[in-house]
Design an enzyme around this catalytic site. Structure first.
Site, PDB file in Angstrom:
ATOM      1  N   GLU A  95      42.449  45.248  42.582  1.00 56.88           N
ATOM      2  CA  GLU A  95      42.327  44.009  41.819  1.00 56.88           C
ATOM      3  C   GLU A  95      41.500  42.955  42.572  1.00 56.88           C
ATOM      4  OE1 GLU A  95      44.302  43.068  38.984  1.00 56.88           O
ATOM      5  OE2 GLU A  95      43.622  40.991  38.948  1.00 56.88           O
ATOM      6  N   ASP A  96      41.767  42.796  43.871  1.00 58.44           N
ATOM      7  CA  ASP A  96      41.235  41.631  44.586  1.00 58.44           C
ATOM      8  C   ASP A  96      40.171  41.920  45.639  1.00 58.44           C
ATOM      9  OD1 ASP A  96      42.922  40.015  43.162  1.00 58.44           O
ATOM     10  OD2 ASP A  96      44.526  40.061  44.640  1.00 58.44           O
TER      11      ASP A  96
END
Ligand code: MN
Length: 743
Positions: A95-96
């Site tokens: 996700e990051d």
């Protein structure tokens, strides 16, 4: 939740802190580590460390401490194994950071990639999106049926975020805390993670109701010594006897959670001091699985030799575990000095699975609980797959099912079915089969004839009576509580309506032709507006049913003529967004009291906010902005489902305007007490009353007063004065929801 913060950092100290956390994780995992597992976890840790290396949390800590903490929760508090730990360590990487699912697949295999993918998706739709949460929740549950570990890791992630919520902004705190109470705590409960559920609820309350939370915490601390003394006194004789009879056991005295104490105070309208069962005593017995049930009952018999049990409060979840798999024997006995005490008796295995929920069952494979969870997932699947279920309906039905207690009933052949309490014979019929439900005309409960709306009780044996002439009726929706029955009935009604509507359409077409009106959309819209009906399906249906007299059409035709009529006004699809924009545009914060005329807002009657209350504005479609108290019972749902329609609001100082507030009190019905109350209110404090109602019963009275105050300060002063009146026992402000009937 990441952010890069430049600045001076003590790199050595941080490195130490990270290594410490990593070692703690390995220690917690030790019993489950197989050959090669340690290397795999080391690799996951190194990859996560590298990927997050330039990121920091809102708290200022290195980001990697978050996945490490989530992994530790998974290992220690849920008891998950190495593969799940790998996924927990990597849960935020895709996700990051620059890492891809492909990276995870090539290092840890397909399963790990699937789980991390699930976590990334949930985070994408759930944490980052602000609206349509119910729909997202549905997606999340779909993932759940693939691999339960996705949900367990997500819960651990949420728990750690809740534990570290302090560093977030107040608005964010409220949103996350409400969502936790509304979605995650019930989910943890349903998965049997009781410790999780309790902690999530308490943490959520710490932010949504900070004052009450602090108050109860303080009171618990103040009364701790007294409680410990009582528990010791209570358990001494039992411990002696159990030891004498050769038991190996452990005794724990556990306080109720802050959230459940608060719930009880609200539900029963009592004060902290009036709650008699602030704690439960738990007796955990070391027993081999084949004799654990017998040993628990033997312990029960020993306890009730010393203390008299309340026959209404015996719960045997050993013979019949809850659908979550919860097993325990609960009884409430009369302890020393006449206090009721709840005693929970269970084996070590039952205790562990109660604390760690579903995950603990992996250790004890034979447990019946596994089947119960499978059944639950099956039910969720059925619901998700049924196309007529609207997402918001679904979440309400689902929530209802989560909180209701279960009953157990039997088919004529002795099969056991679990249903939520309040379930009726009709629910039971739909539970068995849709056809049986649709054709149900009544039932025999324990061989006695009952209507289909009959509420079932645990232990009932139910035989459904059917007729081929029967079809689902609108009324039936009032009789059922299960989500399954509701969705099946709604589906059938809609189908039926469509068939009937087709006839209606033919009738209308003929009539139009007869009156020489063109059968086109514009004319149909005119007709809809004329009858104030929302859509053509409804129009055709009413025509077919004869609710609309087709003869009226002549009037309509005469009035309008058969000419083409003006285009009907259409509802702008973006109007809501427009309203939101208009409100947001001017300023970020709605200041209540000063711009009353400029912006259209109303104080919501469900919680009657007054100046001084913590409040927010909610943008409604037709009624402008409504102001709710942050602890309004509706608020959690609003904040969680429609976060984008919420505006910040605060009060200005003002003394000129009066606000309606409700006060409830109880006391001893003495001569003149009503007089004293109204005297305090009107002459001493000069408050205007709108209504007062007092009901007296066997010397005790209960009263409700609606009155006008300036702000919370004013109200508090009044409550204090009222408490001082001789004969009055309790005085409290009426919470939202209950006051609605007073309008
Ligand atoms: Mn996370």
């Amino acid at each position: 939740m990441s952010e890069t913060v430049p600045g001076v950092i003590n790199a050595e100290a941080e490195k130490d802190q990270i290594l410490k956390a990593y070692r703690a994780l390995l220690r917690a995992l030790k019993p489950t580590l197989g050959k090669g597992d340690k290397d795999m976890i080391r690799l996951a840790f190194d990859m996560a460390l590298e990927a997050h290396k330039d990121m920091r949390r809102k708290t200022g800590e290195p980001y990697i401490l978050h996945p490490l903490a989530v992994a530790l929760i998974c290992a220690e508090e849920i008891g998950l194994g190495p593969l799940a730990i790998v996924c927990a360590l990597l849960h935020d990487t895709v996700e990051d950071t620059y890492m891809t699912l492909e990276d995870i697949r090539s290092s840890f295999g397909e399963k790990a990639a699937t789980i991390v993918d699930g976590l990334t998706k949930i985070s994408g739709v759930f944490d980052k999106g602000t609206s349509l949460q119910a729909e997202n929740f549905r997606k999340m549950l779909l993932t759940l049926s693939d691999d339960i570990r996705v949900i367990l890791i997500k819960l651990a992630d949420r728990l750690h975020n809740m534990r570290t919520l302090d560093s977030m902004q107040r608005e964010k705190q409220l949103k996350i805390a409400s969502e936790t109470a509304y979605l995650y705590a019930p989910l943890a409960h349903r998965l049997g993670l009781y410790a999780f559920k309790t902690e999530l609820e308490d943490l959520s309350m710490r932010y949504t109701e900070p004052e009450v939370y602090q108050d109860i915490t303080n009171r618990l601390t103040q009364t701790k010594r007294e409680r410990t003394r009582f528990i010791n006194e209570f358990t001494v004789p039992i411990k002696e006897e159990l030891t004498k009879q050769g038991f190996s056991f452990e005794v724990k005295g556990r306080s109720k959670s802050i959230h459940s104490i608060w719930n009880k105070m609200k539900r029963q309208g009592v004060t902290f001091d009036e709650i008699y069962d602030l704690f439960a005593i738990r007796i955990i017995i070391d027993a081999p699985e084949d004799v654990e049930k017998a040993m628990c009952w033997k312990a029960y018999s020993i306890i009730t030799d010393y203390y008299h049990p309340n026959p209404d409060r015996l719960r045997d979840w050993i013979s019949t575990p809850k659908a979550t798999g919860y097993e325990s024997l609960h009884t409430t006995v009369m302890g020393p000095s006449g206090k009721w005490v709840e005693v929970q008796i269970r084996s070590r295995r039952m205790d562990e699975s109660g604390e760690k929920g579903y995950a603990a069952h992996w250790k004890y494979k034979e447990s019946a609980a596994e089947t119960a969870l499978d059944e639950w997932i099956q039910k969720i699947r059925e619901l998700l797959e049924s196309p007529e279920t609207n997402a918001l309906d679904f979440i309400d039905d689902f929530k209802l099912n989560l909180f209701a207690d279960e009953i157990f009933v039997f088919t004529p052949t002795g099969d056991m079915k679990s249903l939520p309490s309040q379930a009726t014979a009709l629910d039971f019929a739909f539970e068995i089969h849709t056809d049986l439900g649709s054709k149900c005309i009544g039932a025999k409960v324990n061989h006695k004839l009952v209507p289909l709306s009959h509420k079932l009780r645990s232990g009932d044996q139910v035989e459904i009576l059917t007729s081929n002439k029967q079809t689902p009726k609108e009324d039936w929706l009032k009789y059922v509580v299960t989500a399954k029955a509701k969705s099946k009935i709604k589906g059938a009604l809609k189908e039926e309506k469509k068939t009937v509507a087709e006839d209606g359409k033919e009738i209308l077409e003929r009539k139009f032709k007869h009156l020489k009106i063109q059968f086109n959309n514009d004319n149909l819209n005119e007709l809809l507006a004329y009858y104030k009906i929302p859509n053509t399906l409804e129009l055709y249906y009413r025509i077919a049913k004869g609710v609309i007299d087709i003869q009226d059409l002549r009037d309509f035709a005469n009035e309008k003529g058969s000419i083409k009529m003006k285009t009907p006004q259409r509802i702008e699809p973006h109007s809501l967004e427009q309203i939101v924009k208009n409100v947001r545009g001017s300023s970020d914060m709605l200041v209540l009291g000063e711009n009353m005329e400029k912006i259209d807002y109303k104080l919501s009657p469900c919680c009657n906010p007054i100046p001084g209350d913590d409040v927010f504005g909610f943008i409604t479609i037709n009624e402008g902005i409504k102001i709710h108290r942050v602890n309004c019972p509706n608020a959690i749902q609003l904040m969680s489902n429609y976060a984008y329609r919420i505006v910040k609001a605060k009060w200005t100082n003002q003394q000129q305007i009066a606000f309606l507030a409700g006060v409830r009190m109880t006391g001893i019905d003495e001569v003149g007490v009503v007089n004293k109350i109204s005297k305090v209110i009107s002459s001493e404090l000069k408050v205007n009353m709108r209504s007062i109602s007092i009901e007296s019963n066997d010397g005790i009275f209960e009263g409700t007063i609606m009155l006008f105050v300036h702000d919370t300060h004013h109200l508090d002063k009044l409550l204090k004065k009222l408490k001082e009146i001789h004969g009055i026992l309790t005085v409290s402000r009426i919470d939202g929801g209950r006051s609605a009937d007073l309008n």
